[in-house]
Design an enzyme around this catalytic site. Structure first.
Site, short mmCIF file in Angstrom:
data_model
loop_
_atom_site.label_atom_id
_atom_site.label_comp_id
_atom_site.label_asym_id
_atom_site.label_seq_id
_atom_site.Cartn_x
_atom_site.Cartn_y
_atom_site.Cartn_z
N LYS A 169 -11.67 14.06 -3.59
CA LYS A 169 -11.11 15.36 -3.95
C LYS A 169 -9.68 15.13 -4.43
O LYS A 169 -8.77 14.99 -3.64
CB LYS A 169 -11.12 16.30 -2.74
CG LYS A 169 -11.25 17.79 -3.10
CD LYS A 169 -10.13 18.36 -3.94
CE LYS A 169 -8.90 18.69 -3.12
NZ LYS A 169 -7.84 19.33 -3.98
N GLY B 53 -0.95 13.37 2.14
CA GLY B 53 -0.33 14.63 1.76
C GLY B 53 0.67 15.09 2.81
O GLY B 53 1.26 14.29 3.53
N SER B 54 0.80 16.38 2.92
CA SER B 54 1.84 16.96 3.77
C SER B 54 1.42 16.98 5.23
O SER B 54 0.23 16.98 5.57
CB SER B 54 2.16 18.39 3.32
OG SER B 54 1.09 19.27 3.62
N GLU C 19 1.74 19.52 7.25
CA GLU C 19 1.08 20.78 7.57
C GLU C 19 -0.41 20.72 7.26
O GLU C 19 -1.25 21.14 8.08
CB GLU C 19 1.73 21.93 6.79
CG GLU C 19 3.16 22.25 7.18
CD GLU C 19 4.16 21.23 6.67
OE1 GLU C 19 5.29 21.19 7.22
OE2 GLU C 19 3.83 20.47 5.73
N GLY D 252 -2.18 18.00 6.96
CA GLY D 252 -2.76 17.01 7.85
C GLY D 252 -3.15 17.59 9.19
O GLY D 252 -4.22 17.28 9.74
N GLU E 12 -2.13 9.83 6.03
CA GLU E 12 -0.86 9.27 5.56
C GLU E 12 -0.03 10.47 5.13
O GLU E 12 -0.26 11.06 4.08
CB GLU E 12 -1.10 8.30 4.40
CG GLU E 12 0.06 7.34 4.19
CD GLU E 12 1.05 7.86 3.17
OE1 GLU E 12 2.03 8.50 3.59
OE2 GLU E 12 0.83 7.63 1.98
N CYS F 75 6.45 9.75 -0.56
CA CYS F 75 6.38 10.04 0.87
C CYS F 75 7.40 9.23 1.67
O CYS F 75 7.92 9.71 2.69
CB CYS F 75 4.97 9.78 1.39
SG CYS F 75 4.33 8.13 1.04
#
Length: 419
Positions: free
Chosen positions: A117, A170-171, A173, A175, A192, A226
């Site tokens: 995705k 990703g972020s 939140e 996660g 991650e 990141c």
């Protein structure tokens, strides 16, 4: 999963060859989608090639082990590694192909089927890579791509009972939401997540060498990294010189269209992200910080923000505590080695940290004091596929790359035979 390990390795190597052959095309697609400078996009593709070749070699190293049960050879006991099953790979927009390579190569090496995705902002390069994967010999149906938004396509993937593992970049939140959503069938999860990485410059550091590296650590990809080194600490005797050098470096960076070979700073990913970054700049000013360069949107078409450096900041300010994901750097003084744990380990993140010193004794002691999954000494952001990448604390679960990255897509099965 039924493909012999040797053949899987050959297919992964064929993917790497195709990525290399189409690198210029893939880099251009990445720039059109993401905006990063073309040189950066091309360099990241070299890492994708390296990753597929590393895990191609790992296919034939999926060894088990035996145990001596000490019962007059009545038993033969051994453990084997098997693919975890269907893996959902959720890829971010800031480095789509680089992140996908970190996930897809070990998943295929392990024998998993995957559903990818991509971020809705940057789907094109993922779709093109999926075509190359088929051309390389991956059987149809093994690599699938589902486009769409996170709340729709991403959530469906995470909730699906036939998906056995999620690997997400990703972020923080999002996660946390994935952890909650995966509880339905207790999916295996690798995360991650974000970072607010500190960089410490000691007074014996070579500032001429440190300045461009520290600058690249925050301004590369417009700060949308990141592990960006977004908060810099320097000992009092060199703070002014370091700030002056960083300001000169930032002003010298060429901001522009990512397809222009001379561009060093491209646009942010979206109008929303630019508004977020400028909101943080406003917050820093309101809380008493001083902008010594940048701090404004660049003129013309595109979501550009000039490389920005703050001084006069404090630990309690939002721009020091929170991940901005933009080209915004704070520079503050620190006293010495004993302050590193309190400063460097503050906050929820533990993805990266940097050190600049000529004293290897100080460097070794400092490395042990920092709660970070990656520590760079007199460099920043370097990575190798044979070493694990990930973070401490809320910067994630598990690791990508290295043997640990392959283990993330494997289940362990113990077998006991009564002879």
């Amino acid at each position: 999963r039924g493909t012999p390990a040797k053949r899987r390795g050959e297919i992964l190597w064929a993917i790497s060859d195709l990525v290399l052959a189409h690198a210029d095309e893939l880099a251009r697609i990445e720039v059109l989608d993401n905006g990063m400078p073309i040189a950066m996009a091309r360099g990241l593709l070299d890492g994708v090639v390296e990753g597929f070749r590393y895990f191609a070699g790992a296919c034939t190293r999926l060894h088990g082990r035996t145990a001596d049960m000490g019962e007059d050879l009545e038993y033969h006991a051994f453990a084997v590694s098997e693919p975890v099953g269907v893996a959902g790979l959720v890829v971010p927009w800031n480095g789509p192909l680089a992140s996908l390579g970190n996930k897809l190569a070990p998943a295929l090496a392990a024998g998993c089927s995957v559903v990818v995705k991509p971020a809705e902002q940057t789907s094109l390069s993922t779709l093109r890579l999926a075509e190359l994967v088929l051309e390389a010999g991956v059987p149809p149906g093994v690599v699938n791509v589902v486009t769409g938004t996170g709340p729709a396509a991403g959530a469906a993937l995470v909730h699906h009972d036939d998906v056995d593992k999620i690997s997400f970049t990703g972020s923080l939140e999002v996660g946390r939401g994935i952890v909650a959503a995966s509880a339905g069938n207790l999916k295996r999860v690798t995360l991650e997540l974000g970072g607010k990485s500190p960089v410490f410059v000691f007074d014996d550091a070579d500032l001429d060498a440190a300045v461009p590296v520290v600058g690249a650590g925050i301004f590369a990809n417009s700060g949308q990294v990141c592990f960006a080194g977004s908060r810099v600490y320097a000992q009092p005797g060199i703070v002014d010189d370091l700030v002056a050098g960083l300001v000169e470096h930032a002003k010298g960076l060429r901001v522009g269209n990512g397809l222009d070979a001379g561009t060093q700073i491209g646009p942010l990913i979206s109008e929303r992200q630019r508004a977020r970054v400028l909101d943080y700049v406003a917050s820093g000013l309101a809380e008493g910080g001083e902008v010594v360069t940048g701090g404004v949107a660049s003129g013309g078409v595109g979501y550009f923000v000039e490389p920005t450096i703050f001084t006069g900041t404090r630990a309690d300010m939002r721009i020091v505590r929170e991940e901005i994901f933009g080209p915004v750097l704070t520079v503050m003084p620190f006293g010495g080695l004993d302050e590193l744990p309190g400063i460097g380990n503050a906050g929820p993140y533990g993805l990266g940290a940097g050190l600049f010193t000529r004293d290897l004794g100080v460097a070794h002691r400092a490395v042990r004091l920092l709660d970070a999954g990656n520590v760079w000494v007199n460099c920043y952001g370097r990575r190798d596929r044979s070493l694990p990448f990930g973070g401490f604390k809320q910067s994630g679960w598990g690791r990508e790359n290295g043997p640990e990255g392959l283990d993330a897509y494997l289940e362990k099965k113990s077998v006991y035979l009564h002879l």
